[in-house]
Design a protein around this motif. Structure first.
Motif, PDB file in Angstrom:
ATOM      1  N   THR A 371       6.745  17.384  -5.369  1.00 22.49           N
ATOM      2  CA  THR A 371       6.433  16.067  -5.944  1.00 22.49           C
ATOM      3  C   THR A 371       7.307  14.991  -5.317  1.00 22.49           C
ATOM      4  N   TYR A 372       8.580  15.313  -5.111  1.00 23.19           N
ATOM      5  CA  TYR A 372       9.499  14.343  -4.516  1.00 23.19           C
ATOM      6  C   TYR A 372       9.094  14.004  -3.080  1.00 23.19           C
ATOM      7  N   LEU A 373       8.825  15.055  -2.280  1.00 25.34           N
ATOM      8  CA  LEU A 373       8.459  14.823  -0.875  1.00 25.34           C
ATOM      9  C   LEU A 373       7.130  14.081  -0.761  1.00 25.34           C
ATOM     10  N   ASP A 374       6.232  14.335  -1.673  1.00 29.64           N
ATOM     11  CA  ASP A 374       4.953  13.621  -1.671  1.00 29.64           C
ATOM     12  C   ASP A 374       5.170  12.128  -1.922  1.00 29.64           C
ATOM     13  N   ALA A 375       6.029  11.810  -2.895  1.00 30.55           N
ATOM     14  CA  ALA A 375       6.319  10.402  -3.206  1.00 30.55           C
ATOM     15  C   ALA A 375       7.031   9.732  -2.035  1.00 30.55           C
ATOM     16  N   LEU A 376       7.946  10.468  -1.396  1.00 28.50           N
ATOM     17  CA  LEU A 376       8.666   9.919  -0.237  1.00 28.50           C
ATOM     18  C   LEU A 376       7.720   9.679   0.934  1.00 28.50           C
ATOM     19  N   SER A 377       6.814  10.635   1.174  1.00 27.92           N
ATOM     20  CA  SER A 377       5.863  10.494   2.280  1.00 27.92           C
ATOM     21  C   SER A 377       4.923   9.314   2.058  1.00 27.92           C
ATOM     22  N   LYS A 378       4.447   9.152   0.822  1.00 23.04           N
ATOM     23  CA  LYS A 378       3.550   8.026   0.538  1.00 23.04           C
ATOM     24  C   LYS A 378       4.277   6.695   0.694  1.00 23.04           C
ATOM     25  N   ARG A 379       5.526   6.667   0.265  1.00 26.85           N
ATOM     26  CA  ARG A 379       6.327   5.440   0.430  1.00 26.85           C
ATOM     27  C   ARG A 379       6.476   5.094   1.911  1.00 26.85           C
ATOM     28  N   THR A 380       6.811   6.118   2.728  1.00 30.78           N
ATOM     29  CA  THR A 380       6.985   5.904   4.170  1.00 30.78           C
ATOM     30  C   THR A 380       5.665   5.524   4.829  1.00 30.78           C
ATOM     31  N   PHE A 381       4.599   6.215   4.452  1.00 35.96           N
ATOM     32  CA  PHE A 381       3.280   5.972   5.029  1.00 35.96           C
ATOM     33  C   PHE A 381       2.814   4.541   4.757  1.00 35.96           C
ATOM     34  N   ASN A 382       2.991   4.084   3.520  1.00 37.47           N
ATOM     35  CA  ASN A 382       2.567   2.725   3.162  1.00 37.47           C
ATOM     36  C   ASN A 382       3.386   1.665   3.898  1.00 37.47           C
ATOM     37  N   LYS A 383       4.679   1.913   4.055  1.00 36.71           N
ATOM     38  CA  LYS A 383       5.526   0.973   4.797  1.00 36.71           C
ATOM     39  C   LYS A 383       5.086   0.875   6.258  1.00 36.71           C
ATOM     40  N   ALA A 384       4.822   2.041   6.856  1.00 34.08           N
ATOM     41  CA  ALA A 384       4.409   2.063   8.261  1.00 34.08           C
ATOM     42  C   ALA A 384       3.061   1.371   8.441  1.00 34.08           C
ATOM     43  N   LEU A 385       2.136   1.628   7.510  1.00 35.08           N
ATOM     44  CA  LEU A 385       0.827   0.994   7.581  1.00 35.08           C
ATOM     45  C   LEU A 385       0.924  -0.517   7.414  1.00 35.08           C
ATOM     46  N   TYR A 386       1.828  -0.954   6.548  1.00 36.61           N
ATOM     47  CA  TYR A 386       1.994  -2.393   6.319  1.00 36.61           C
ATOM     48  C   TYR A 386       2.514  -3.088   7.582  1.00 36.61           C
ATOM     49  N   GLN A 387       3.522  -2.487   8.223  1.00 36.48           N
ATOM     50  CA  GLN A 387       4.056  -3.056   9.455  1.00 36.48           C
ATOM     51  C   GLN A 387       2.991  -3.048  10.566  1.00 36.48           C
ATOM     52  N   GLN A 388       2.223  -1.975  10.617  1.00 39.90           N
ATOM     53  CA  GLN A 388       1.158  -1.889  11.610  1.00 39.90           C
ATOM     54  C   GLN A 388       0.101  -2.970  11.356  1.00 39.90           C
ATOM     55  N   ALA A 389      -0.219  -3.199  10.099  1.00 41.01           N
ATOM     56  CA  ALA A 389      -1.223  -4.224   9.752  1.00 41.01           C
ATOM     57  C   ALA A 389      -0.746  -5.620  10.162  1.00 41.01           C
ATOM     58  N   LEU A 390       0.548  -5.888   9.998  1.00 36.96           N
ATOM     59  CA  LEU A 390       1.088  -7.189  10.419  1.00 36.96           C
ATOM     60  C   LEU A 390       0.925  -7.390  11.924  1.00 36.96           C
ATOM     61  N   ASN A 391       1.194  -6.338  12.676  1.00 35.59           N
ATOM     62  CA  ASN A 391       1.064  -6.439  14.138  1.00 35.59           C
ATOM     63  C   ASN A 391      -0.400  -6.506  14.575  1.00 35.59           C
ATOM     64  N   GLU A 392      -1.251  -5.769  13.878  1.00 36.00           N
ATOM     65  CA  GLU A 392      -2.681  -5.822  14.192  1.00 36.00           C
ATOM     66  C   GLU A 392      -3.260  -7.200  13.871  1.00 36.00           C
ATOM     67  N   TYR A 393      -2.683  -7.863  12.883  1.00 47.17           N
ATOM     68  CA  TYR A 393      -3.116  -9.225  12.558  1.00 47.17           C
ATOM     69  C   TYR A 393      -2.830 -10.162  13.733  1.00 47.17           C
ATOM     70  N   GLU A 394      -1.676  -9.993  14.375  1.00 49.64           N
ATOM     71  CA  GLU A 394      -1.335 -10.818  15.533  1.00 49.64           C
ATOM     72  C   GLU A 394      -2.281 -10.546  16.705  1.00 49.64           C
ATOM     73  N   ILE A 395      -2.657  -9.279  16.889  1.00 49.52           N
ATOM     74  CA  ILE A 395      -3.605  -8.933  17.941  1.00 49.52           C
ATOM     75  C   ILE A 395      -4.973  -9.547  17.637  1.00 49.52           C
ATOM     76  N   ALA A 396      -5.376  -9.463  16.364  1.00 49.59           N
ATOM     77  CA  ALA A 396      -6.648 -10.062  15.954  1.00 49.59           C
ATOM     78  C   ALA A 396      -6.623 -11.578  16.145  1.00 49.59           C
ATOM     79  N   LYS A 397      -5.458 -12.171  15.895  1.00 47.80           N
ATOM     80  CA  LYS A 397      -5.307 -13.617  16.082  1.00 47.80           C
ATOM     81  C   LYS A 397      -5.493 -13.985  17.562  1.00 47.80           C
ATOM     82  N   ALA A 398      -4.903 -13.178  18.451  1.00 48.30           N
ATOM     83  CA  ALA A 398      -5.038 -13.431  19.891  1.00 48.30           C
ATOM     84  C   ALA A 398      -6.493 -13.305  20.340  1.00 48.30           C
ATOM     85  N   ASN A 399      -7.185 -12.273  19.846  1.00 50.45           N
ATOM     86  CA  ASN A 399      -8.596 -12.098  20.186  1.00 50.45           C
ATOM     87  C   ASN A 399      -9.434 -13.267  19.679  1.00 50.45           C
TER      88      ASN A 399
END
Length: 415
Positions: A371-399
């Motif tokens: 249960t602990y590792l699942d919560a940690l993985s989801k926390r990490t996964f969501n953080k990584a996805l959020y940072q990726q979305a910010l960068n993808e927004y900049e790419i979308a802006k350039a396009n």
């Protein structure tokens, strides 16, 4: 411990100073990129070709010399050795419209090449921007996984201590160690990806890029679709093909040419008494009018030129529709990406809250390590996805910017 923190802070400051900004990379690319240089050289070559056709009715001047030597003895009736020097001045008074059509054709090709050079610049800039934010995604993901690794290591050491005094079983220790080692492997994979991306950026920019900063693209508002350089170039190429049809058809028209020839003669080895009136100079003015009555090739050449023009016209229509569609989709993508960022921001906040709660329960022994590792993985996964979305927004802006036909110089001025 305090000294270690100071050293780490100093290293971070030095790293940020050495980091290249997106604007610096783009400016270096515009200055050093070989593909951009090649497109500009090609444009200059087209300019030279156009200049060579600029004065289409300039006369031509040719010089020639010939020496005639007879092997048999004919000196009593004709000159045995004759040397002739000649100058011929010629001008095409009318060539069926070929020269004027060629001049217009080369003008259109030159103008198209200048637009193609701008298109190459835009495409290369867009490639650099995409790679820049892909690199940022890799860097951000590394930082997120490092944070996860620090947490896993601390939990591993805590559980290992408990295992040493027989408070937990070996499977809990092994599970945390396995998760930590998998996380470290993921970090190394991302580090390789980051280096690969930086190497590609360096190749495009013509300089070594070791690290990048946290640049974002400037905001440009009230964009409307306008004809791109690529589409304008296609239209000019279409006009050039239209002129090519006229060039081929000119072979069927009347051709008028004016030539003035001056010949200078020198004689040797002849009977001067019998051949005393040989000319020393001769000037000949010739006006020729020609018309092709029949050939088997011009008709097919004209048809081929017209088909090439028709093909190019279809490409122009497709490119115009494609640009309209691309701009519309880029605009929608930008809005969708913004909604994705808002959604992931909420997911990060929720994941952080759940993790803190589960962490307390895990340390108190009320939930297991799964249960602990699942919560940690989801926390990490969501953080990584959020940072990726910010960068993808900049790419979308350039396009979005470049699909609108925006001048890249306005983007550079926005910083």
């Amino acid at each position: 411990m305090r000294l270690y923190r100071y050293i780490m802070l100093l290293l971070m400051v030095l790293s940020s100073i050495d980091a290249a900004t997106l604007k610096e990379i783009i400016e270096s690319t515009l200055k050093n990129n070989q593909n951009i240089k090649a497109s500009m050289i090609d444009s200059r070559a087209k300019e030279k070709i156009y200049n060579s056709r600029e004065n289409i009715y300039n006369p031509t001047l040719n010089a020639a010399i010939s020496d005639t030597q007879l092997n048999i003895d004919t000196r009593e009736i004709e000159v045995k050795n004759r040397l002739v020097g000649s100058l011929k001045l010629g001008v095409d008074l009318y060539d069926g419209g070929k020269s004027s059509a060629t001049k217009r054709q080369k003008s259109y090709e030159y103008q198209a090449s200048k637009l193609d050079a701008i298109t190459t610049k835009k495409e290369t800039i867009l490639q650099v921007v995409t790679l820049f934010f892909q690199t940022k995604t890799a860097i951000d993901s590394i930082e997120v996984l490092k944070e996860k690794g620090t947490t896993l290591k601390a939990q591993y050491q805590r559980v290992k201590t408990k295992y040493d005094i027989n408070m937990v079983t070996i499977d809990e220790v092994l599970k945390l160690r396995s998760e930590y080692e998998t996380n470290q492997y993921a970090i190394e994979e991302l580090r390789y990806q980051k280096e690969e991306l930086l190497e590609t950026i360096s190749l495009l920019a013509g300089r070594k890029i070791k690290s990048i900063d946290n640049s974002t693209l400037p905001n440009v508002k009230n964009l409307a679709l306008k004809e791109s350089e690529h589409l304008r170039s296609l239209n000019l190429s279409l006009k050039a093909l239209d002129e090519n049809v006229k060039i081929v058809e000119s072979a069927k028209n009347v051709q008028v040419k004016l030539e003035d020839s001056l010949n200078l003669y020198s004689y040797n080895d002849y009977n001067e008494n019998l051949l005393a009136d040989l000319p020393q100079t001769q000037n000949q003015l010739n006006v020729s009018l020609t018309y092709r009555l029949f050939d088997t090739t011009t008709k097919h050449q004209v048809e081929a030129a017209k088909l090439a023009k028709l093909s190019a016209k279809e490409k122009v229509i497709f490119a115009k529709n494609q640009e309209r569609s691309t701009f519309s989709l880029a605009k929608r993508k930008l809005k969708t990406q913004q909604l994705k960022i808002n959604s992931l921001k909420s997911a990060v906040e929720m994941g952080e809250s759940v993790y803190k709660l589960v962490k307390v329960k895990y340390q108190n022994g009320t939930v297991d390590n799964i249960t602990y590792l699942d919560a940690l993985s989801k926390r990490t996964f969501n953080k990584a996805l959020y940072q990726q979305a910010l960068n993808e927004y900049e790419i979308a802006k350039a396009n979005y910017y470049f699909s609108s036909g925006l001048d890249y110089k306005k983007v550079l001025k926005g910083w």
